[in-house]
Design a protein around this motif. Structure first.
Motif, PDB file in Angstrom:
ATOM      1  N   LYS A 160      53.570 -50.835  74.182  1.00  0.00           N
ATOM      2  CA  LYS A 160      54.484 -50.813  75.325  1.00  0.00           C
ATOM      3  C   LYS A 160      55.716 -49.968  75.021  1.00  0.00           C
ATOM      4  O   LYS A 160      56.134 -49.143  75.848  1.00  0.00           O
ATOM      5  CB  LYS A 160      54.896 -52.247  75.681  1.00  0.00           C
ATOM      6  N   ILE A 161      56.283 -50.154  73.833  1.00  0.00           N
ATOM      7  CA  ILE A 161      57.465 -49.372  73.471  1.00  0.00           C
ATOM      8  C   ILE A 161      57.096 -47.918  73.242  1.00  0.00           C
ATOM      9  O   ILE A 161      57.827 -46.997  73.629  1.00  0.00           O
ATOM     10  CB  ILE A 161      58.124 -49.979  72.213  1.00  0.00           C
ATOM     11  N   SER A 164      56.968 -45.628  76.262  1.00  0.00           N
ATOM     12  CA  SER A 164      58.262 -45.172  76.787  1.00  0.00           C
ATOM     13  C   SER A 164      58.855 -44.040  75.963  1.00  0.00           C
ATOM     14  O   SER A 164      59.820 -43.405  76.401  1.00  0.00           O
ATOM     15  CB  SER A 164      59.242 -46.349  76.830  1.00  0.00           C
ATOM     16  N   PHE A 165      58.301 -43.767  74.780  1.00  0.00           N
ATOM     17  CA  PHE A 165      58.809 -42.689  73.935  1.00  0.00           C
ATOM     18  C   PHE A 165      58.222 -41.335  74.305  1.00  0.00           C
ATOM     19  O   PHE A 165      58.673 -40.313  73.770  1.00  0.00           O
ATOM     20  CB  PHE A 165      58.493 -42.967  72.463  1.00  0.00           C
ATOM     21  N   ALA A 173      69.325 -43.985  78.716  1.00  0.00           N
ATOM     22  CA  ALA A 173      67.975 -44.551  78.804  1.00  0.00           C
ATOM     23  C   ALA A 173      67.405 -44.834  77.416  1.00  0.00           C
ATOM     24  O   ALA A 173      66.730 -45.852  77.202  1.00  0.00           O
ATOM     25  CB  ALA A 173      67.064 -43.605  79.573  1.00  0.00           C
ATOM     26  N   TRP A 174      67.682 -43.951  76.462  1.00  0.00           N
ATOM     27  CA  TRP A 174      67.210 -44.185  75.106  1.00  0.00           C
ATOM     28  C   TRP A 174      67.878 -45.405  74.490  1.00  0.00           C
ATOM     29  O   TRP A 174      67.246 -46.163  73.737  1.00  0.00           O
ATOM     30  CB  TRP A 174      67.466 -42.957  74.249  1.00  0.00           C
ATOM     31  N   LYS A 177      65.998 -48.329  75.666  1.00  0.00           N
ATOM     32  CA  LYS A 177      64.702 -48.452  74.987  1.00  0.00           C
ATOM     33  C   LYS A 177      64.854 -49.042  73.598  1.00  0.00           C
ATOM     34  O   LYS A 177      64.047 -49.884  73.167  1.00  0.00           O
ATOM     35  CB  LYS A 177      64.035 -47.074  74.903  1.00  0.00           C
ATOM     36  N   GLU A 180      65.484 -52.742  73.789  1.00  0.00           N
ATOM     37  CA  GLU A 180      64.244 -53.456  74.085  1.00  0.00           C
ATOM     38  C   GLU A 180      63.370 -53.574  72.840  1.00  0.00           C
ATOM     39  O   GLU A 180      62.746 -54.618  72.608  1.00  0.00           O
ATOM     40  CB  GLU A 180      63.486 -52.730  75.201  1.00  0.00           C
ATOM     41  N   ALA A 181      63.324 -52.519  72.032  1.00  0.00           N
ATOM     42  CA  ALA A 181      62.533 -52.576  70.803  1.00  0.00           C
ATOM     43  C   ALA A 181      63.064 -53.633  69.849  1.00  0.00           C
ATOM     44  O   ALA A 181      62.289 -54.375  69.228  1.00  0.00           O
ATOM     45  CB  ALA A 181      62.523 -51.198  70.134  1.00  0.00           C
TER      46      ALA A 181
END
Length: 598
Positions: A160-161, A164-165, A173-174, A177, A180-181
């Motif tokens: 999932k992560i 997004s990369f 946005a990064w 991310k 979230e990680a």
């Protein structure tokens, strides 16, 4: 660091040398350099940009924040290693990462291996079955359900992560991310909760520094930023707190100390090798102007040694190796120490490296002092006059006295005492195992453990060119399925989907050869095992021991099958079973005989 902690700052109990109570510390790295949560982010970015092999999967599971988040202890990591090997995980998180690397093969990815583990909890491996392109594993037990579920959750979150990369995004946005990680993959104990707070703080600083920027960044830019932050971090200011500080020469510039002790100034390590080899003509500067000394690694290290020398207020001590650790032969003085001795300008034997008349001088008058290489050297304990040698290092003193005493007969360092109790009953399988490998059986009986014959390794590449062992393993699985009476095509499909062979014509060619050989051996086995089958319980009374066992007979034949050439172990197994059957032979029945099939 572990050696420092094992030697100093110990509990002042009985038997310790007073030197063990010294407060010794390392020049600690910065929080960003040692924060395991930031290491998780760095490894996650590396997984996206690299191949993500099976070794990377196991290493990622062992990261402290990840292991704590998903409950991976030492036993769980060992079991995960076995499951990863059995599921034929090679490289690639999923098929999408394989496609980014120009490969359309979906077998042997993290996702495919986890799917095989999950299906094994619901379906047995025999008869050969497949759910789509997924086949179950052997040796998966119900107790592995929780562990497999945690691994599946980890792989799902990494996927999932990782998705997004793939796209470029703004710095804001990064930052989202990365948060979230951290939330999905990391957790710590209460006393280590600062690690997550610090990681989130670094992400917040990055977002604040890039506020208002509309540029797009990719995963490589974020990896470079994180790597730069980790490398450029300075050390913690733990100087001057009264501890004996262990650091490197780079941290001694401009910091004054009462005593400075430098370890290991030998030609092999100091000042190091030049940046350019002498015979590398392509990297020579040629006619270009000479570079500044600060760009020369050897010159910089020599300057750092001079800074350490100037920072010492009372004493400057250099410890180096003067003799070979194996033979005791004297080693020549290193270039750096020779230059230091020359700068000290001590005349006569007192200023020489090793002079013949130096032993007649008091130690405090010599520039170079020699000590035994081992802690039990008698020179450290010998005293002048009638005083008895004494030392806080009791073990070293005992060793020195033992070396001065007359030699005694050598005593083995260890000796395995085999049990003297005799068993009244011995099973035939125990006897077979003993004759095949006596040392292993005796070790198991004496210690309750044994050493495996080999340790399987994690595979990191697809089986493009299979060796003999890998080909035999695929053929042996086919042979077992065919001997059990399963369909040949279903057996072939099961091995094909397991990842043992490469999909495509190369793997098909290997499977066709192995299937033909396995079918031939299996037909030979079925031809002789299709008759009357019975189990014979045999017992033989020997001198104080009863040998017993159950022997399987097919029309009065003892059969031992193997895919491949029969080994001496197979002949020995067949012969011992035959001896037991003949010794317990009933005169009314036909005399049994043995048969090897391979």
């Amino acid at each position: 660091a572990p050696l420092i902690e094992a030697s100093f700052c110990l509990d002042p109990g009985a038997g310790f040398h007073p030197g063990h109570r010294l407060r010794v510390q390392l020049a600690s790295g910065s929080a960003i350099a040692v924060n395991p949560v930031l290491t998780v982010l760095a490894e996650l970015l590396d997984l996206y940009s690299q191949r993500a092999t099976s070794v990377d999967l196991l290493d990622f599971c062992q990261l402290p924040p990840v292991a704590h988040r998903f409950g991976f202890g030492t036993d769980e990591i060992e079991r995960l290693r076995e499951l990863i090997i059995d599921s034929e995980i090679r490289w690639g998180v999923d098929a999408e990462q394989r496609r980014r690397n120009g490969l359309t093969i979906t077998q042997s990815t993290w996702l495919a291996g986890v799917q095989r583990m999950l299906i094994s909890l619901a379906m047995a491996s025999e008869p050969p079955v497949a759910l789509g392109t997924v086949t179950p594993l052997d040796q998966v037990q119900g107790s592995d359900a929780h562990l497999i579920g945690q691994l599946a959750e980890l792989v799902s979150r990494v996927r999932k992560i990782g998705r997004s990369f793939t796209d470029q995004a703004t710095p804001q946005a990064w930052a989202a991310k990365l948060r979230e990680a951290v939330e999905l993959l990391a957790s710590t104990e209460f006393e280590d909760s600062w690690q997550i707070s610090h990681a989130l703080g670094e992400i917040a600083d990055f977002e604040e520094q890039t506020a208002g920027s509309k540029g797009l960044l990719d995963a490589g830019d974020i990896a470079c930023w994180l790597d730069t932050r980790r490398k450029s971090a300075s050390r913690r200011p733990n100087y001057g707190n009264g501890s004996l500080l262990v650091t490197d020469l780079n941290d001694l510039a401009g910091i004054r100390s009462k005593v400075v002790c430098v370890l290991g100034l030998d030609d092999d390590h100091f000042p190091g090798t030049p940046a350019i080899d002498g015979d590398d003509l392509l990297r020579l500067p040629g006619r270009r102007p000479a570079t500044h000394w600060t760009t020369d690694r050897r010159a910089v290290r020599r300057q750092r040694l001079l800074d350490a020398l100037l920072s010492a207020e009372d004493r400057f001590v250099v410890i180096t190796q003067g003799a070979d650790q194996a033979s005791g032969a004297l080693r020549p003085v290193s270039v750096c120490i020779a230059e230091l001795m020359e700068a000290c300008a001590v005349e006569g034997a007192a200023g020489q490296w090793r002079a013949a008349s130096r032993d007649q001088l008091p130690p405090e008058e010599t520039l170079v002092r020699w000590h035994p290489l081992q802690p039990h050297g008698w020179q450290d304990y010998a005293l002048s006059g009638a005083d008895q040698p004494a030392s806080f290092d009791r073990h070293g003193l005992q060793g020195a006295r033992a070396l001065q005493a007359p030699p005694r007969p050598l005593v083995p360092h260890w000796q395995l005492e085999h049990t003297t109790t005799r068993e009244s009953e011995v099973d035939i399988e125990q006897l077979i195992a003993f004759f095949i490998n006596p040392a292993r059986v005796l070790l198991r009986q004496a210690t309750g453990t044994t050493r495996s014959s080999f340790e399987r390794e994690l595979q990191t590449s697809l089986p493009i060119e299979m060796d003999y062992r890998a080909s035999w393993s695929a053929g042996n699985d086919l042979f077992k399925m065919l001997s059990a009476g399963h369909d040949a095509e279903r057996a072939r499909s099961s091995v094909w989907l397991s990842g043992q062979v490469l999909p495509g014509p190369i793997g098909a060619q290997v499977l066709d050869v192995q299937l033909a050989e396995a079918s031939r051996v299996a037909r030979s086995g079925r031809a002789v095992t299709s008759g009357r089958h019975r189990l014979a319980d045999c017992q033989v009374e020997l001198t104080g021991i009863q040998l017993q066992g159950r022997v399987q007979l097919f029309d009065d034949r003892i059969i031992v099958e193997r895919f491949g050439y029969p080994r001496p172990d197979d002949a020995l197994t067949c012969w011992l079973r035959l001896l037991l059957a003949v010794a317990g032979f009933d005169g009314d029945a036909a005399q049994p005989f043995g048969l090897l099939i391979g």
